[in-house]
Design a protein around this motif. Structure first.
Motif, mmCIF file in Angstrom:
data_model
loop_
_atom_site.group_PDB
_atom_site.id
_atom_site.type_symbol
_atom_site.label_atom_id
_atom_site.label_comp_id
_atom_site.label_asym_id
_atom_site.label_seq_id
_atom_site.Cartn_x
_atom_site.Cartn_y
_atom_site.Cartn_z
ATOM 1 N N ARG A 152 1.119 -1.501 -0.047
ATOM 2 C CA ARG A 152 0.400 0.000 0.315
ATOM 3 C C ARG A 152 1.491 1.206 0.006
ATOM 4 O O ARG A 152 1.663 1.693 0.298
ATOM 5 N N LYS A 182 1.590 3.027 -9.818
ATOM 6 C CA LYS A 182 0.836 2.196 -9.407
ATOM 7 C C LYS A 182 0.881 1.530 -10.856
ATOM 8 O O LYS A 182 0.874 -0.060 -11.226
ATOM 9 N N GLU A 210 -1.456 -1.113 -3.922
ATOM 10 C CA GLU A 210 -3.133 0.351 -3.954
ATOM 11 C C GLU A 210 -2.556 1.109 -3.307
ATOM 12 O O GLU A 210 -1.190 1.167 -2.992
ATOM 13 N N VAL A 238 -2.892 5.318 -2.990
ATOM 14 C CA VAL A 238 -4.068 6.083 -2.557
ATOM 15 C C VAL A 238 -3.082 7.647 -2.302
ATOM 16 O O VAL A 238 -2.288 7.892 -2.048
ATOM 17 N N GLU A 281 -7.303 12.235 -11.425
ATOM 18 C CA GLU A 281 -8.025 11.506 -11.379
ATOM 19 C C GLU A 281 -8.379 11.213 -13.018
ATOM 20 O O GLU A 281 -8.077 10.183 -13.948
ATOM 21 N N LYS A 338 -5.468 2.820 -11.909
ATOM 22 C CA LYS A 338 -6.860 3.088 -10.447
ATOM 23 C C LYS A 338 -7.013 3.218 -9.322
ATOM 24 O O LYS A 338 -4.794 2.663 -8.648
ATOM 25 N N ALA A 339 -6.628 4.791 -9.007
ATOM 26 C CA ALA A 339 -5.765 5.052 -7.649
ATOM 27 C C ALA A 339 -6.870 5.928 -7.315
ATOM 28 O O ALA A 339 -8.383 6.014 -7.119
ATOM 29 N N ASN A 340 -6.818 5.512 -5.944
ATOM 30 C CA ASN A 340 -7.921 6.779 -4.988
ATOM 31 C C ASN A 340 -7.398 8.112 -4.488
ATOM 32 O O ASN A 340 -6.613 7.939 -3.881
ATOM 33 N N GLU A 347 -8.284 11.245 -2.403
ATOM 34 C CA GLU A 347 -9.281 12.403 -1.666
ATOM 35 C C GLU A 347 -8.444 13.774 -0.888
ATOM 36 O O GLU A 347 -6.813 14.103 -1.264
#
Length: 282
Positions: free
Chosen positions: A117, A133, A140, A142, A155, A164-166, A168
């Protein structure tokens, strides 16, 4: 107008603002962007007839360059780690030194078989998060940023590069607990002191976001201190903290990270400056 004539005119109009080699670089970036021609094709097609519409594109770019707007803002993109990233006035333009930071991490984790992570703090365009990534498939990722506009662009860059990443929204200086565990925390935080502004070029001073660049002279390591403190609890045992750093504060940054119980390593960039730091959680 012939392409050769356009080039002469282009160089002449910018000669008082930039070195000739830089002007020629701008010209070739724009010929590829507007005409779809490589540097070699441009050299071999000096008699190519430039349309009035194409000429207008170059004239508009000239005006923006004379205002010292970055060429990346004119084309709307920059290459980083073999990928194209959209950029604008809301994010820092990705730089080669940051590519070196990414390469350092990738070289150490590319062959790790277990899932890991990663947290990228202050992601901006998303160049670090997306590149990690892409290169470390079992990661994973973030990514945090304080700017909604930066996150929107990050994004987009993730989608464009099929990653794909998160992402925030988070003000890291107001964060007391990350509430998650990570194997890697990486950040290229603001680190340019106000006293260093005098050494910076207009294209940076006038056109890149201040909040992503500058810190007060009285507390230049504010982001490093905060992120290191959070990493003490959020990193798994043996986890790694990676920073891009101010070359003039390398030893101070190293001492700060070590004082929080991390083993550290400084690394120089291609220009011979201490630009990266790794901390390993004991």
């Amino acid at each position: 107008m012939l392409l050769s004539q356009l080039k002469i005119q282009f160089i002449d109009q910018l000669k008082d603002d930039y070195p000739t080699t830089e002007i020629e670089s701008f010209f070739h970036i724009l010929t590829e962007e507007y005409l779809g021609m490589t540097r070699l094709e441009t050299a071999l097609n000096r008699d190519f007839e430039v349309s009035e519409e194409q000429k207008a594109w170059f004239e508009h770019a000239l005006l923006r360059l004379k205002d010292h707007e970055p060429i990346q803002h004119i084309t709307g993109k920059e290459e980083f780690f073999g990928m194209k990233f959209k950029v604008n006035e809301h994010v820092l333009i990705p730089r080669p030194e940051t590519e070196e930071l990414v390469e350092w991490i990738v070289s150490e984790f590319r062959n790790v078989s277990k899932p890991i992570r990663i947290l990228d703090i202050g992601t901006g365009s998303g160049c670090i998060a997306v590149s990690l990534k892409k290169a470390i498939g079992n990661a994973e990722v973030v990514a945090f940023d304080i700017s909604e506009k930066a996150l929107k662009l990050a994004e987009e860059n993730a989608r464009e590069n099929h990653v794909k990443a998160n992402f925030e929204k988070k003000d890291i200086l107001q964060t007391e607990d990350l509430k998650q565990k990570f194997d890697i925390i990486v950040s290229n935080p603001p680190y340019v002191r106000e006293i260093e502004k005098k050494d910076m070029q207009r294209n940076v001073l006038d056109h890149e976001p201040e909040t992503a660049l500058y810190v007060k002279d009285t507390d230049p390591l504010i982001f490093y201190s905060k992120i290191t403190s959070l990493a003490q609890h959020a990193l798994n045992p043996g986890g790694c903290l990676y920073f891009e750093i101010n070359q003039y504060l390398a030893e101070e940054t190293k001492a700060l990270v070590e004082s929080s119980g991390f083993e550290t390593e400084l690394k120089k960039d291609i220009f011979g400056n201490f630009r990266m730091l790794k901390g390993i959680k004991k």
